[in-house]
Design a protein around this motif. Sequence first.
Motif, short mmCIF file in Angstrom:
data_model
loop_
_atom_site.label_atom_id
_atom_site.label_comp_id
_atom_site.label_asym_id
_atom_site.label_seq_id
_atom_site.Cartn_x
_atom_site.Cartn_y
_atom_site.Cartn_z
N THR A 51 44.02 36.76 42.96
CA THR A 51 45.63 36.55 42.75
C THR A 51 46.17 36.78 44.25
N ASN A 52 46.90 35.74 44.41
CA ASN A 52 47.41 35.60 45.82
C ASN A 52 49.07 36.06 45.79
N ALA A 53 49.57 35.77 44.71
CA ALA A 53 51.23 36.33 44.70
C ALA A 53 51.65 36.98 43.49
N LYS A 54 52.10 38.15 43.55
CA LYS A 54 52.29 38.81 42.30
C LYS A 54 53.54 38.60 41.47
N PRO A 55 53.55 38.32 40.27
CA PRO A 55 54.86 38.29 39.51
C PRO A 55 55.69 39.27 39.50
N LEU A 56 56.81 39.26 39.20
CA LEU A 56 57.69 40.35 38.91
C LEU A 56 57.03 41.65 38.08
N ALA A 57 57.34 42.98 38.60
CA ALA A 57 56.82 44.04 38.00
C ALA A 57 57.60 44.30 36.57
N ALA A 58 56.84 44.76 35.61
CA ALA A 58 57.67 45.06 34.20
C ALA A 58 58.89 45.12 34.24
N PRO A 59 59.22 46.35 34.77
CA PRO A 59 60.88 46.84 34.74
C PRO A 59 61.45 45.90 35.33
N ALA A 70 35.05 29.20 35.01
CA ALA A 70 33.83 29.43 35.94
C ALA A 70 32.51 29.36 35.32
N VAL A 71 32.48 29.74 33.97
CA VAL A 71 31.20 29.65 33.32
C VAL A 71 30.70 28.25 33.11
N ASP A 72 31.81 26.96 32.80
CA ASP A 72 31.40 25.81 32.73
C ASP A 72 31.28 25.13 34.11
N PHE A 73 31.69 25.60 35.05
CA PHE A 73 31.96 24.83 36.52
C PHE A 73 31.27 25.92 37.50
N PRO A 74 30.22 26.10 37.37
CA PRO A 74 29.67 27.47 38.30
C PRO A 74 29.81 27.25 39.87
N ASN A 75 29.78 26.07 40.23
CA ASN A 75 29.90 25.67 41.69
C ASN A 75 31.34 25.28 42.19
N LEU A 76 32.34 25.62 41.31
CA LEU A 76 33.77 25.31 41.75
C LEU A 76 34.54 26.57 42.07
N ALA A 77 35.05 26.58 43.28
CA ALA A 77 35.81 27.77 43.86
C ALA A 77 37.17 27.79 42.95
N ILE A 78 37.45 29.09 42.36
CA ILE A 78 38.53 28.98 41.53
C ILE A 78 39.66 30.25 42.17
N ALA A 79 40.61 29.80 42.46
CA ALA A 79 41.31 31.02 43.28
C ALA A 79 43.14 30.89 42.49
N PRO A 80 43.16 31.87 41.36
CA PRO A 80 44.43 31.88 40.59
C PRO A 80 45.49 32.32 41.35
N VAL A 81 46.73 31.78 41.30
CA VAL A 81 47.87 32.31 41.86
C VAL A 81 48.77 32.73 40.67
N ALA A 82 49.11 34.05 40.69
CA ALA A 82 50.13 34.62 39.89
C ALA A 82 51.39 34.27 40.47
N ARG A 110 59.21 28.33 42.21
CA ARG A 110 59.70 29.24 43.21
C ARG A 110 58.77 29.11 44.71
N ALA A 111 59.22 29.43 45.69
CA ALA A 111 58.27 29.39 46.76
C ALA A 111 57.14 30.25 46.74
N PHE A 112 56.06 29.96 46.90
CA PHE A 112 54.66 30.55 46.82
C PHE A 112 53.85 30.10 48.01
N THR A 113 52.76 31.08 47.98
CA THR A 113 51.94 30.58 49.35
C THR A 113 50.60 30.50 48.78
N LEU A 114 49.67 29.18 49.14
CA LEU A 114 48.52 28.85 48.48
C LEU A 114 47.54 29.88 49.01
N PRO A 115 46.28 30.24 48.40
CA PRO A 115 45.34 31.01 48.96
C PRO A 115 44.83 30.64 50.31
N GLU A 116 44.40 31.65 51.30
CA GLU A 116 44.03 31.24 52.47
C GLU A 116 42.56 30.63 52.33
#
Length: 324
Positions: free
Chosen positions: A8-16, A129-141, A146-152
């Motif tokens: 997870t590269n970027a955090k969503p708003l905290a619950a409060p 990932a179970v179905d595509f075990p060779n694929l790198a998966i990098a979720p961004v929350a 809005r502006a966000f940064t892709l994973p390094e």
Amino acid sequence: MTINPVFTNAKPLAAPDARRQFEADVVAGLSAPRKFLSAKYFYDAAGSDLFEAITRQPEYYPTRTELDILDAKGAEIAALLPERASLVEFGSGSTVKVRRLLVHRPDLGAYVPVDVSETFLRSEAQALAVDFPNLAIAPVAADFTRAFTLPEGLSRQGVAGFFPGSTIGNFEPPQATHLLAHFGRVLGRDAILVVGVDLVKDKAVLDAAYDDAAGVTAAFNRNLLVRIQRELGAILDVDGFDHRAFFDPAESRIEMHLVSRAAQTIRLGAHVFTFAEGETIHTENSYKYTREGFRTLADAAGWTPCAVWTDPDDLFSVHALRRL
């Protein structure tokens, strides 16, 4: 079988903070001369389940038609993605659509789903990932609008975007142009973007798609009020509002409203919002485009058309665009 790590590269708003933002948006919308609520608040857990149910209704053609296009033309669409590309899906949700592309491009460098729900992101990423075990998966929350940064570590030489579902239609045309330009800044020069776009068609078909006979869309619309009642402690009568959806040809959009059945009030903290009988809360727009109209919009945002695919009945379209 090894499941790829997820990040997870970027955090969503905290619950409060999220609650405060939700309340502020509700107060602003219900205080407006023409009351409205933001469609982004449709999608709590119950709302997401209701939307999945909507996609299975016989009147609701967009999801199944887009899937048919991806099934029939997935190889052609995937062939436009750069070699070893990192594929960024904006507002990813379920992976059911992107799988139609991944099966044709096992050489992709990475898949980057972007969505506000970190829990759902992780669940979908782990299943993928179970179905595509060779694929790198990098979720961004993150909020993809809005502006966000892709994973390094992602290759900036080959980046592509995927934005299915005709979500672009939920934005006013100037906002849609701004959003496509934002995607261009995220993805960079020469990037490919694949976008699902609903097409203009017979009014009766459109009206039925957003007002199904089973009442699922009506429940989905009223769930906004359920959320406000449950999460913000508002005092209101959920059953005091009817669902209304219709196509406005002049604006080329579906409008969804909640219509007050009688004179009534909604109380939220110190705020009191009064409704006359028949007064509405505007909850969603869904713009419909011609193929040429969407190309013009994309061009204004810095994208040039590469290809477009439609179903035999011209109900829906999938566009491939290249960043100028």
